[in-house]
Design an enzyme around this catalytic site. Structure first.
Site, mmCIF file in Angstrom:
data_model
loop_
_atom_site.group_PDB
_atom_site.id
_atom_site.type_symbol
_atom_site.label_atom_id
_atom_site.label_comp_id
_atom_site.label_asym_id
_atom_site.label_seq_id
_atom_site.Cartn_x
_atom_site.Cartn_y
_atom_site.Cartn_z
ATOM 1 N N HIS A 164 0.841 -1.208 0.000
ATOM 2 C CA HIS A 164 0.000 0.000 0.000
ATOM 3 C C HIS A 164 0.872 1.253 0.000
ATOM 4 O O HIS A 164 0.651 2.193 -0.783
ATOM 5 C CB HIS A 164 -0.906 -0.033 1.231
ATOM 6 C CG HIS A 164 -1.702 1.215 1.459
ATOM 7 N ND1 HIS A 164 -3.048 1.309 1.185
ATOM 8 C CD2 HIS A 164 -1.341 2.431 1.954
ATOM 9 C CE1 HIS A 164 -3.474 2.523 1.487
ATOM 10 N NE2 HIS A 164 -2.459 3.225 1.963
ATOM 11 N N GLU A 165 1.890 1.268 0.858
ATOM 12 C CA GLU A 165 2.772 2.444 0.936
ATOM 13 C C GLU A 165 3.605 2.600 -0.336
ATOM 14 O O GLU A 165 3.880 3.716 -0.770
ATOM 15 C CB GLU A 165 3.675 2.346 2.171
ATOM 16 C CG GLU A 165 2.932 2.380 3.501
ATOM 17 C CD GLU A 165 1.994 3.571 3.617
ATOM 18 O OE1 GLU A 165 2.359 4.669 3.137
ATOM 19 O OE2 GLU A 165 0.879 3.413 4.153
ATOM 20 N N HIS A 168 1.933 4.598 -2.962
ATOM 21 C CA HIS A 168 2.087 6.049 -2.794
ATOM 22 C C HIS A 168 3.439 6.514 -3.327
ATOM 23 O O HIS A 168 3.553 7.610 -3.889
ATOM 24 C CB HIS A 168 1.967 6.417 -1.314
ATOM 25 C CG HIS A 168 0.587 6.269 -0.748
ATOM 26 N ND1 HIS A 168 -0.531 6.775 -1.373
ATOM 27 C CD2 HIS A 168 0.136 5.666 0.390
ATOM 28 C CE1 HIS A 168 -1.610 6.500 -0.640
ATOM 29 N NE2 HIS A 168 -1.226 5.827 0.427
ATOM 30 N N GLU A 242 -6.301 6.778 -0.933
ATOM 31 C CA GLU A 242 -6.153 5.623 -0.040
ATOM 32 C C GLU A 242 -6.849 4.393 -0.617
ATOM 33 O O GLU A 242 -6.320 3.277 -0.559
ATOM 34 C CB GLU A 242 -6.710 5.952 1.357
ATOM 35 C CG GLU A 242 -5.907 6.984 2.121
ATOM 36 C CD GLU A 242 -4.452 6.576 2.281
ATOM 37 O OE1 GLU A 242 -4.191 5.399 2.599
ATOM 38 O OE2 GLU A 242 -3.581 7.439 2.071
#
Length: 637
Positions: A164-165, A168, A242
């Protein structure tokens, strides 16, 4: 939405952020002027106009200087944010099993994503489950994870959070987030000033003391407008990103259980994702994995937790959280113990990873397929990354993480197999960094690097780059000069030498001053025609020995990017070194124009129906330098 569309959306978000910031500033200035009128509006007209002009300019100065100050403190990029949040750096040779597991997961995901391994930090005193990625670009990215996440999540769940990070990192969200921290600090400056004055000005006596306290109260009230706008801006920018990051993490790992499990643990544990330091949580709330503090729905920076879980697990019943909460209250989760029970622990034998392609094998690729892969790794990329990590000798991985071995190891990668050429390279190394460095590089070449699979060289370098960035700037400048001299020692530059040296320059130099290199491009293909011609000519020449075939490959690439232009095929005499002049103009391209560029260079490289491992590394280097990271799997299944 692919990488280039994400980048374009991030640029639009930056524009929207500027507009909202301007509206917030306007609202604060109007509120300050109204307060000045109420408190001091009894004078003549000229005096009131002068007073309002002064208050307006003073308010703008406070906001502007506050934003500039905060952005200056963030010029160090991701590392600066992690340290300001109280993060402790994770050593490369850590023996802590939780930190070792974190480093292994991050290294595999970095290789699968085609980016350097980010710096790792742990928020030791945070018991909640949370994480964030910060930085201006992948070259200066830092990933910070709470100790609570390391303790409570199993390997699959940790992998989901880290994936997930990484989304980004890849999609340009970090750059927007770190700038958001800077500009929002400015519009909240009045509130901060009011709080400080109230805190330290309580002892004042008489009329002056009362006036100071009134001004402080007004500043706090007006600052509340800044806080309101700040939270609205963060909520508007963050929520949809998100959900997109959750979706990217699932596409990457090809399993929803890990990410969903992490979110369920946030919902079922008392600590949730809350951070203990509320002041710091407020500032970074928009870049956290989960809500760092309690917000109303209007100001929430993340979608509701149940909504995020249901996106991953449509059959999820929110009442399950109550059952999980009761179970974990009696026996709190222990991630490492869960790993053992699930057979996920590091060191446990698992299915053998798929073999790497042969060193001389040709790859089957298509231009749209390669462009679609940019910064969008999938399960096969993770499997290939696992194969790369498993195939890399453990001694090499250990050496790559040691500060005293990183420089000689990278120089050893550059030393030629021809002893005469290697001798000239050793001379250049010794002249700049001393004879011991030259001997050490040569010894590593002979003992560890000889016969290394070509597909392992750039991933090994990706493990070395973060360690190099820790060295002092003067030492790094000398090292970069030494690498350049070693590459040019024989008067010729091979594809691999150029790729490694150029990636080193980009990754290390950008990390030394990350704020300077952060930007979204705006140029169109028509403004960089000659640069396109040079790039395509080099790619065509590198992959086709026959000049006639190289010309056809060049025209195939040109047709994709500049179909109405007729630029003759003119391979540069300098060969691959001619690319030095094209990087800056091409990196300034609009994101969607970069997509066309990636398709064009792939069309040129694959025109003869094959792409060698060396050509694939050239493609990966071009994309890496132009901030379009390619994962390790280019060939079609």
């Amino acid at each position: 939405m692919n990488f280039f569309e994400h980048q374009a959306a991030a640029r639009r978000s930056s524009t929207r952020m500027v507009v909202l910031f301007a509206l917030a500033v306007f609202g604060i200035v109007v509120a300050v002027d109204l307060a000045v009128l109420l408190l001091f509006g009894g004078g003549d007209g000229a005096g009131i106009v002068g007073l309002l002009a002064f208050s307006t300019l003073a308010t703008l100065a406070v906001i502007g200087l506050g934003s500039l100050y905060r952005l200056a403190t963030l010029r160090g990029g991701g590392e600066a944010v992690a340290l300001q949040m109280g993060g402790s750096e994770v050593p490369e040779d850590t023996r802590d099993p939780q930190l070792r597991r974190l480093r292994n997961v991050v290294e595999e995901i970095a290789i699968a994503s085609g980016v350097p391994v980010p710096k790792l930090y742990v928020l030791e005193h945070e018991a909640g489950i949370n994480a964030f990625a910060a930085g201006y670009a992948p070259s200066d990215a830092a990933v910070a994870v709470t100790r609570g996440a390391l303790h409570k999540l199993n390997r699959d769940e940790l992998q989901g959070v880290i994936a997930h990070e990484f989304s980004h990192i890849l999609n340009g969200d970090m750059r927007l987030n770190i700038r958001l921290m800077g500009v929002l600090f400015g519009i909240m400056m009045l509130s901060i000033i009011g709080q400080r004055v109230l805190l330290y000005g309580r002892g004042g006596r008489g009329r002056d003391g009362s006036a100071i306290l009134i001004i402080a109260l007004v500043a706090m009230v007006v600052g509340g407008i800044g806080l309101f706008f700040g939270r609205m801006i963060k909520a508007g920018v963050s929520r949809q990103r998100e959900l997109l990051a959750d979706a990217s993490a699932v596409q990457f790992t090809r399993q929803t259980a890990g990410l969903a499990g992490a979110l369920k643990k946030i919902g079922g544990l008392q600590e949730g994702s809350q951070l203990a330091d509320k002041g710091k949580a407020e500032e970074v709330s928009h870049m956290l994995f989960g809500e760092g503090m309690a917000f109303s729905r209007m100001f929430a920076t993340h979608p509701p937790l149940v909504e995020r879980i249901r996106k991953l697990d449509p059959l999820f019943d929110p009442r399950q959280l109550q059952e999980l909460s009761r179970r974990w209250l009696a026996a709190p989760p222990d991630g490492l113990q869960e790993d053992i029970a699930l057979g996920l622990a590091d060191g446990v034998a698992r299915a053998a990873p798929p073999p790497l392609p042969g060193a001389t094998q040709d790859l089957d690729v298509t231009p749209p397929q390669v462009a679609a892969q940019v910064a969008l790794p999938a399960q096969d990329d993770y499997q290939r990354a696992h194969a790369i990590v498993e195939t890399l000798p453990q001694e090499l991985r250990a050496l790559a993480g040691r500060r005293d071995q990183a420089m000689p190891l990278l120089l050893g990668l550059l030393l030629d197999g021809d002893e005469a050429v290697a001798g000239r390279q050793r001379y250049e190394i010794a002249a700049r960094m001393g004879e011991p460095m030259a001997r050490q590089a040569d010894e590593l070449r002979r003992t560890h690097l000889h016969g290394l699979h070509p597909m392992l060289r750039l991933p090994l370098a990706a493990l070395i780059f973060p360690v190099l960035r820790m060295r002092p700037r003067p030492e790094l400048e000398t090292f970069l000069d030494t690498v350049d001299a070693a590459v040019h020692a024989d008067g010729q530059v091979s594809l691999f030498e150029y790729c490694l040296a150029r990636l080193l320059q980009v990754q290390v130099r950008e990390a030394l001053d990350p704020g300077r290199h952060a930007r979204f491009g705006r140029r169109k293909p028509g403004n960089v025609k000659q640069e396109f011609a040079t790039l395509l000519a080099v790619v065509a020449q590198a992959g086709h020995a026959d000049p006639a075939q190289a010309r056809r490959a060049y025209l195939a690439g040109l047709q994709r990017v500049l179909p109405r232009d007729h630029l003759p095929y003119a391979p540069p005499a300098a060969g691959v070194q001619a690319l030095d002049a094209v990087w800056e103009p091409l990196d300034a391209l609009d994101p969607l124009a970069k997509q066309v560029m990636v398709e064009a260079i792939t069309a040129a490289a694959s025109h003869d129906g094959r792409v060698s491992v060396a050509e694939a590394e050239l493609l990966r280097t071009i994309c890496g330098v132009l901030h379009c990271p390619l994962p390790p799997v280019l060939e079609r299944a």
